[in-house]
Design an enzyme around this catalytic site. Structure first.
Site, PDB file in Angstrom:
ATOM      1  N   TYR A  45      24.207  -9.908  22.560  1.00  0.00           N
ATOM      2  CA  TYR A  45      23.923  -8.863  22.756  1.00  0.00           C
ATOM      3  C   TYR A  45      24.816  -8.834  24.681  1.00  0.00           C
ATOM      4  CZ  TYR A  45      22.804  -4.069  24.507  1.00  0.00           C
ATOM      5  OH  TYR A  45      21.974  -2.783  24.784  1.00  0.00           O
TER       6      TYR A  45
ATOM      7  N   ARG B 234       0.813  -1.243  34.983  1.00  0.00           N
ATOM      8  CA  ARG B 234       2.154  -2.137  35.290  1.00  0.00           C
ATOM      9  C   ARG B 234       1.854  -3.213  34.759  1.00  0.00           C
ATOM     10  NH1 ARG B 234       2.049  -3.250  40.472  1.00  0.00           N
ATOM     11  NH2 ARG B 234       2.321  -5.554  39.948  1.00  0.00           N
TER      12      ARG B 234
ATOM     13  N   ASP C   7      16.997 -13.351  19.616  1.00  0.00           N
ATOM     14  CA  ASP C   7      16.909 -12.079  19.349  1.00  0.00           C
ATOM     15  C   ASP C   7      16.637 -11.756  18.184  1.00  0.00           C
ATOM     16  OD1 ASP C   7      17.428  -9.157  19.558  1.00  0.00           O
ATOM     17  OD2 ASP C   7      19.215  -9.411  21.208  1.00  0.00           O
TER      18      ASP C   7
HETATM   19  N1  PLP Z   1      19.409  -6.727  21.599  1.00  0.00           N
HETATM   20  C1  PLP Z   1      20.336  -6.290  21.001  1.00  0.00           C
HETATM   21  C2  PLP Z   1      20.863  -6.716  19.711  1.00  0.00           C
HETATM   22  C3  PLP Z   1      20.718  -5.201  21.293  1.00  0.00           C
HETATM   23  O1  PLP Z   1      22.085  -4.086  21.230  1.00  0.00           O
HETATM   24  C4  PLP Z   1      20.865  -4.432  22.658  1.00  0.00           C
HETATM   25  C5  PLP Z   1      20.629  -2.476  22.602  1.00  0.00           C
HETATM   26  O2  PLP Z   1      21.579  -2.374  21.289  1.00  0.00           O
HETATM   27  C6  PLP Z   1      19.033  -4.763  22.898  1.00  0.00           C
HETATM   28  C7  PLP Z   1      19.197  -5.945  23.090  1.00  0.00           C
HETATM   29  C8  PLP Z   1      18.724  -4.066  24.584  1.00  0.00           C
HETATM   30  O3  PLP Z   1      18.078  -3.527  24.155  1.00  0.00           O
HETATM   31  P1  PLP Z   1      17.602  -1.548  24.943  1.00  0.00           P
HETATM   32  O4  PLP Z   1      18.366  -0.727  25.149  1.00  0.00           O
HETATM   33  O5  PLP Z   1      16.562  -1.493  24.219  1.00  0.00           O
HETATM   34  O6  PLP Z   1      17.318  -2.375  26.097  1.00  0.00           O
END
Ligand code: PLP
Length: 388
Positions: free
Chosen positions: A111, A58, A181
């Site tokens: 997101y 973990r 991100d």
């Molecule tokens: N960040 C972006 C821009 C995404 O499009 C997504 C998922 O679609 C995520 C984060 C989240 O990732 P995960 O689906 O692997 O949890």
């Protein structure tokens, strides 16, 4: 960038970790939940620094740690931590680093579930503001208690680009941490740590994994910040990446430059083609923006991935439905970044007001341009557009 140049970025050479058979070209999958120690003294010593010792999976695992080293190298970070999903990584940053009374500023079209998590954190006393305009003056949105500026650039709905150098200069001047991100650009096409960002987040589910067969996430940054992410965000929340998942992501990572070159080539043809269609009111992709933003795009991105969106003229739910249902190469589904081309849309029969409030068109359709031939992709789009 050529494939050769990109290839040198990938450091996934032969396995060099403990216990690997010498000469193995692929890292072994350490399918074990714990690691025993020869003496109690050694056990105590290693457990006191679990972020750098293999004690319990973990926390750390050799296969996962190998992937973390590759990602840290690619993003020019000192350390990385992998998670069982992108949301696991985002949750670890927000839930692990923030405390009651803090404020977070979200910049660009972030997101959806990330913002949902921010709303959830309100009940723990964490405030937030969302600024969807990528060119907004951020200074007026900062507060005395702003602890984090969180940005998505390019965004993943309208693919707009934020000036990261300006954003990080402003935040640093106030002692505020920044996180991005970076999933759209992948670690190959944008190096946010070099632009002053403190933490880079990826959904490895997308291009890095690349085959739509694994979910994963990662956070990359300084060793000091990553220790905080590890002990508070990873260990306690437990969004663990398994060794098997890490091995699938490592396999994806090895072909990332070759795949990204093809995603880019196909996407640029799709962008140029869609821009010429009367039924398409707008195309959103950093390459589609020849205006004043272009110098910024070129100064931050060294390449383009295959996620884009388009606006169908006079967009209504019925138009979007007719278009999406007519596609065959582009299959209907969430996510993006894998082999197969995908189509999705935030448009619903009853959400026009909500979309307008979020600055989104009621004819918005998102395409993930996959690795099938561009000719087949263009034919598919033409056939669907002709039905409108
Ligand atoms: N960040 C972006 C821009 C995404 O499009 C997504 C998922 O679609 C995520 C984060 C989240 O990732 P995960 O689906 O692997 O949890």
């Amino acid at each position: 960038m050529t494939v050769g140049e990109l290839d040198r970025e990938i450091c996934a050479g032969p396995w060099v970790g403990p216990g690997g058979e010498p000469g193995a070209v692929a890292p072994p999958v350490f399918q074990t939940s714990l690691f025993t120690k020869p003496t109690f003294g050694e056990f105590v010593r290693q457990q006191a620094a679990e972020h750098e010792n293999f004690v319990y999976s973990r926390g750390t695992n050799p296969t996962v740690a190998f992937l973390e080293r590759q990602l840290a190298l690619l993003e020019r970070g000192e350390a990385a931590k992998c998670f069982g999903s992108g949301m696991g990584a985002i949750g670890a940053v927000l839930g692990g680093l923030l405390r009651s009374g803090d404020h977070v500023l979200f910049v660009n079209n972030v997101y959806g579930p990330t913002l949902e998590l921010a709303r959830h954190l309100e009940r723990f006393g964490v405030e937030h503001t969302v600024v969807t305009d990528p060119h907004a003056d951020l200074e007026e949105h900062l507060r005395d208690n702003t602890a984090l500026v969180y940005v998505e650039s390019p965004g993943t709905m309208l693919m707009r680009v934020v000036d990261l150098r300006a954003l990080t200069a402003l935040a640093r001047g106030r002692g505020i941490r920044t996180a991005i991100d970076n999933t759209w650009a992948t670690p190959l096409f944008q190096k946010p740590l070099e632009l002053g960002v403190d933490l880079v987040i990826h959904s490895l589910t997308k291009y890095v994994g690349g085959h739509s067969d694994v979910t994963g996430g990662a956070v990359i940054g300084s060793a000091e910040l990553l220790r905080e992410v590890f002990y508070r965000g990873h260990q306690l929340f437990g969004a663990v990446m398994s060794a098997m998942e890490a091995s699938l992501v490592l396999r994806g990572l090895r072909t990332l430059p070759v795949r990204m070159e093809r995603h880019q080539a196909n996407a640029l043809r799709v962008v140029e083609h869609l821009q010429r269609q009367d039924a398409v009111a707008a195309v959103h992709h950093p390459y589609a923006d020849p205006g004043p933003g272009d110098a910024l795009v070129r100064s931050q991105l060294t390449g383009f991935s295959g996620l884009l969106s388009l606006e169908l003229g006079g967009g209504t739910f019925a138009t979007v439905e007719r278009f999406v249902d007519a596609l065959r190469v582009f299959r209907i589904g969430v996510s993006w970044g894998g082999y197969e081309s995908l189509v999705s849309s935030p448009v619903r029969a009853d959400n026009a007001d909500r979309l307008r409030a979020d600055g989104l068109s009621t004819g918005l359709v998102r395409l993930s341009v996959g690795l099938e031939g561009a000719d087949a992709q263009l034919d598919d789009l033409d056939r669907a557009l002709a039905l409108l």
